[in-house]
Scaffold this active site. Structure first.
Site, PDB file in Angstrom:
ATOM      1  N   CYS A   1      -2.083   9.334   2.015  1.00 36.43           N
ATOM      2  CA  CYS A   1      -2.031   8.578   0.779  1.00 36.43           C
ATOM      3  C   CYS A   1      -2.858   9.107  -0.335  1.00 36.43           C
ATOM      4  O   CYS A   1      -2.731   9.076  -1.353  1.00 36.43           O
ATOM      5  CB  CYS A   1      -1.839   7.110   0.904  1.00 36.43           C
ATOM      6  SG  CYS A   1      -3.351   6.543   1.883  1.00 36.43           S
TER       7      CYS A   1
ATOM      8  N   GLU B   1       1.047  -1.288   0.026  1.00 31.01           N
ATOM      9  CA  GLU B   1       0.049  -0.119  -0.019  1.00 31.01           C
ATOM     10  C   GLU B   1       0.905   1.199   0.012  1.00 31.01           C
ATOM     11  O   GLU B   1       1.579   1.609   0.976  1.00 31.01           O
ATOM     12  CB  GLU B   1      -0.826   0.152   1.209  1.00 31.01           C
ATOM     13  CG  GLU B   1      -1.881  -1.296   1.383  1.00 31.01           C
ATOM     14  CD  GLU B   1      -2.920  -1.214   0.502  1.00 31.01           C
ATOM     15  OE1 GLU B   1      -3.276   0.043  -0.312  1.00 31.01           O
ATOM     16  OE2 GLU B   1      -3.642  -1.924   0.292  1.00 31.01           O
TER      17      GLU B   1
HETATM   18  P1  NAD Z   1       8.305   5.300   4.663  1.00 33.19           P
HETATM   19  O1  NAD Z   1       8.193   4.665   3.666  1.00 33.19           O
HETATM   20  O2  NAD Z   1       9.353   6.348   5.048  1.00 33.19           O
HETATM   21  O3  NAD Z   1       7.875   4.412   5.773  1.00 33.19           O
HETATM   22  C1  NAD Z   1       6.865   3.426   6.046  1.00 33.19           C
HETATM   23  C2  NAD Z   1       7.400   2.358   7.012  1.00 33.19           C
HETATM   24  O4  NAD Z   1       8.495   1.377   6.317  1.00 33.19           O
HETATM   25  C3  NAD Z   1       8.091   2.796   8.214  1.00 33.19           C
HETATM   26  O5  NAD Z   1       7.664   1.892   9.324  1.00 33.19           O
HETATM   27  C4  NAD Z   1       9.718   2.607   7.934  1.00 33.19           C
HETATM   28  O6  NAD Z   1      10.351   2.377   9.052  1.00 33.19           O
HETATM   29  C5  NAD Z   1       9.484   1.353   6.915  1.00 33.19           C
HETATM   30  N1  NAD Z   1      10.639   1.322   6.163  1.00 33.19           N
HETATM   31  C6  NAD Z   1      11.129   2.362   5.376  1.00 33.19           C
HETATM   32  N2  NAD Z   1      12.015   1.630   4.432  1.00 33.19           N
HETATM   33  C7  NAD Z   1      12.093   0.524   4.615  1.00 33.19           C
HETATM   34  C8  NAD Z   1      12.579  -0.643   4.198  1.00 33.19           C
HETATM   35  N3  NAD Z   1      13.704  -0.539   3.060  1.00 33.19           N
HETATM   36  N4  NAD Z   1      12.307  -1.999   4.348  1.00 33.19           N
HETATM   37  C9  NAD Z   1      11.331  -2.009   5.081  1.00 33.19           C
HETATM   38  N5  NAD Z   1      10.632  -1.231   5.872  1.00 33.19           N
HETATM   39  C10 NAD Z   1      11.009   0.102   5.431  1.00 33.19           C
HETATM   40  O7  NAD Z   1       6.787   6.124   4.692  1.00 33.19           O
HETATM   41  P2  NAD Z   1       6.217   7.251   5.730  1.00 33.19           P
HETATM   42  O8  NAD Z   1       6.760   8.556   5.600  1.00 33.19           O
HETATM   43  O9  NAD Z   1       6.066   6.642   7.025  1.00 33.19           O
HETATM   44  O10 NAD Z   1       4.801   7.331   4.821  1.00 33.19           O
HETATM   45  C11 NAD Z   1       4.317   8.215   3.991  1.00 33.19           C
HETATM   46  C12 NAD Z   1       4.109   7.354   2.765  1.00 33.19           C
HETATM   47  O11 NAD Z   1       3.255   6.267   3.043  1.00 33.19           O
HETATM   48  C13 NAD Z   1       3.555   8.172   1.688  1.00 33.19           C
HETATM   49  O12 NAD Z   1       4.427   7.749   0.551  1.00 33.19           O
HETATM   50  C14 NAD Z   1       1.927   7.699   1.551  1.00 33.19           C
HETATM   51  O13 NAD Z   1       1.629   7.820   0.440  1.00 33.19           O
HETATM   52  C15 NAD Z   1       2.151   6.330   1.796  1.00 33.19           C
HETATM   53  N6  NAD Z   1       1.214   5.626   2.509  1.00 33.19           N
HETATM   54  C16 NAD Z   1       0.401   4.948   1.634  1.00 33.19           C
HETATM   55  C17 NAD Z   1      -0.763   4.501   2.391  1.00 33.19           C
HETATM   56  C18 NAD Z   1      -1.807   3.431   1.174  1.00 33.19           C
HETATM   57  O14 NAD Z   1      -2.533   2.977   1.878  1.00 33.19           O
HETATM   58  N7  NAD Z   1      -1.581   3.305   0.002  1.00 33.19           N
HETATM   59  C19 NAD Z   1      -1.460   4.710   3.262  1.00 33.19           C
HETATM   60  C20 NAD Z   1      -0.843   5.528   4.205  1.00 33.19           C
HETATM   61  C21 NAD Z   1       0.667   6.056   3.801  1.00 33.19           C
END
Ligand code: NAD
Length: 512
Positions: free
Chosen positions: A298, A264
């Site tokens: 998102c 997601e």
């Molecule tokens: P992020 O990608 O920085 O982090 C999200 C999560 O992933 C955190 O728990 C982080 O620690 C973990 N993470 C980061 N890199 C990783 C890796 N290489 N391997 C495994 N885990 C890793 O995102 P954010 O800044 O917390 O959230 C914002 C983003 O999330 C935006 O792009 C938004 O659109 C997206 N989002 C999508 C949805 C959806 O349902 N499509 C919902 C909420 C947020």
């Protein structure tokens, strides 16, 4: 915030918190010691000791033994436990909703709404626990019966993003639990306290029902813990919510081990406004979509594609609406726009603004990083509107901040092409009272997104539908409809109750 101490106490959050848990058991992780700061006023809320790789393995091993016990409980009994979790969430809604707002920075109403969404998914999952249906098929062979049944997968890993610090976990966890799986949650390192509060709420329900350790695990940790989950064959499904960058890395690592993941990821959501749109719903729909959660959903509205005949009037109305926005403490119910999550997010807002200026795009509402009281946390920005060329590279990227791009179209096919030309495919809307336009937008030749709405903005989905998006949004579906199927494995069973062994396709295999 004056009553935060009381709220934290009721949620069992201490000054320094053990960040790893298997249920009743909480312990101090050997990873980093992390401070959770509120973007609302810059205060330190509390500290968390994050998980090390060793802590992570302990939680996973515990989940593996718990699975054997949990999967043996009938699904409606698992549903009953989830019903009690929903009840406990109702009891703590005010405290948890307030902490979501204070730790993440979204409005108090949205914080409460997030907890309500958790309650709603519990209710949905309780019903689902009696509806995990498989099909029965007619066999082509005499005296044979064929059917399919659904079994749990095992350990479901959940990686969540900061912007929905608790709801996204519950979408995954409650459905995974009624399906017979156990779960391990790695919340965002930016919002660990809300996750800990959820684990404490669940702990009471599990203690009351004598549920073994490991059914719901928590590993507060940074990216490295997420990477361990992606590489770990003991994680039978990894549901990861976050940026496209994160999703790409997770998909590669899970793909290497031919595992399952549910992604997601980011969106770049557009609203098309047609000549027949009702502006009394279109304008608030656009403004809420663009500035709600300070543009950090998102599904936030990032692009408005307006017909040339109503472009000027829409522009005027949007600028007027933006002039009325109140920016400040999101816990005050009169405020429309709270802070961004941290200063790094402010830097991203600023760097996108710089690129737009370099490209000589025209701001209709000027951007600004706000300073001084009450913006002393340094995380507040002014939502802005900018007229852009639709095919600029920066417009095709997701900037997680309240920057709204305005562009115009002549013909609906052109508007749909503009809407679809970005790499993301999460949410989309059209505002029209013309049935032909609405149906064209929803047809196979229309929006290519996972969510396509008519006369509703791009954000604010209900739990009853399957939630998710196409292309770089990752293709996953969570929450309602038949999204539960991703959390189970399908088994096709054929039973021969006759005396012979007829083969399919009429193949003969006669032995002397
Ligand atoms: P992020 O990608 O920085 O982090 C999200 C999560 O992933 C955190 O728990 C982080 O620690 C973990 N993470 C980061 N890199 C990783 C890796 N290489 N391997 C495994 N885990 C890793 O995102 P954010 O800044 O917390 O959230 C914002 C983003 O999330 C935006 O792009 C938004 O659109 C997206 N989002 C999508 C949805 C959806 O349902 N499509 C919902 C909420 C947020």
């Amino acid at each position: 915030m004056k009553d935060i101490k009381g709220i934290l106490k009721r949620l069992q959050i201490q000054d320094i918190n053990p960040g790893v848990s298997t249920g009743q058991d909480f312990w101090e992780g050997k990873g980093k010691h992390v401070i959770s700061w509120s973007p609302v006023d810059g205060s330190e809320i509390a500290q968390v000791t994050m998980a090390s790789a060793e802590d992570y393995r302990r939680v996973i091993d515990c989940s593996q033994s718990a699975f054997k016990v949990w999967r043996a409980k009938p699904a409606p009994i698992r549903g009953e436990i989830v019903r009690q979790i929903g009840h406990a969430l109702r009891e703590y809604k005010t405290e948890l909703g307030t902490l979501v707002s204070y730790e993440m920075g979204k409005s108090l109403q949205e914080g409460m709404g997030e907890v309500q969404e958790m309650i709603d998914i519990c209710d949905f999952s309780v019903g689902l626990s009696r509806q995990l249906y498989g099909k029965t098929m007619h066999s082509e062979r005499p005296n044979h019966r064929m059917y399919e049944q659904w079994h749990p997968l095992g350990t479901v890993g959940i990686i969540s993003a900061f912007n929905f610090p608790v709801a996204v976990w519950s979408w995954n966890a409650m459905i995974a639990l009624v399906c017979g799986n156990v779960c391990v949650w790695k919340p965002s390192e930016k919002t660990p306290l809300t996750a800990l509060a959820c684990q404490h709420i669940i702990k009471r329900v599990f203690a009351h029902n004598d549920i073994p350790e490991g059914v719901v695990g928590l590993v507060c940790g940074e990216r490295e813990i997420g990477e361990l989950m992606a590489q770990d064959p003991k994680i039978n499904l990894l549901s990861a919510t976050g940026s496209t960058r994160m999703g790409r890395s997770v998909a590669e690592q899970v793909g290497q081990r031919l595992g399952k993941c549910l992604l997601e990821l980011g969106g770049n959501n557009a609203i098309i406004v047609t000549p027949g749109a009702d502006f009394s719903v279109a304008v608030p729909g656009i403004v809420f979509g663009a500035v709600g959660t300070a543009g950090q959903r998102c599904t936030s509205t990032r692009r408005v594609i307006a017909h040339e005949s109503i472009y000027e009037i829409l522009k005027t109305q949007l600028v007027k609406a933006y002039s009325q926005l109140k920016i400040g403490n999101p816990l005050d119910e009169h405020i429309h726009v709270g802070p961004l999550i941290d200063k790094a997010a402010v830097d991203q807002y600023q760097s996108t603004v710089d690129v737009l200026r370099q490209k000589q795009q025209k701001f209709l509402v000027e951007p600004e990083v706000l300073k001084g009281d009450p913006y002393s946390s340094g995380c507040y920005v002014r939502p802005c509107i900018v007229e852009v060329e639709h095919n600029l590279e920066i417009v095709h990227q997701e900037t997680f901040a309240p920057i709204l791009y305005l562009m115009q179209y002549t013909d609906l096919n052109e508007a749909i092409a503009i809407q679809n030309e970005v790499p993301q495919g999460l949410s989309s809307s059209i505002f029209t009272l013309n049935m032909r336009e609405a149906e064209q937008f929803l047809s196979a030749a229309g929006s290519d997104c996972g969510i396509a709405n008519v006369n509703i903005g791009t954000s604010g989905a209900e739990i009853g539908g399957a939630f998710g998006g196409e292309k770089e949004t990752g293709g996953g579906r969570e929450s309602g409809s038949d999204a539960w199927k991703a959390y189970m494995r399908r088994q096709t069973n054929t039973i021969n109750y006759g005396h012979g062994l007829p083969l399919a396709q009429g193949i003969k295999f006669d032995l002397e």
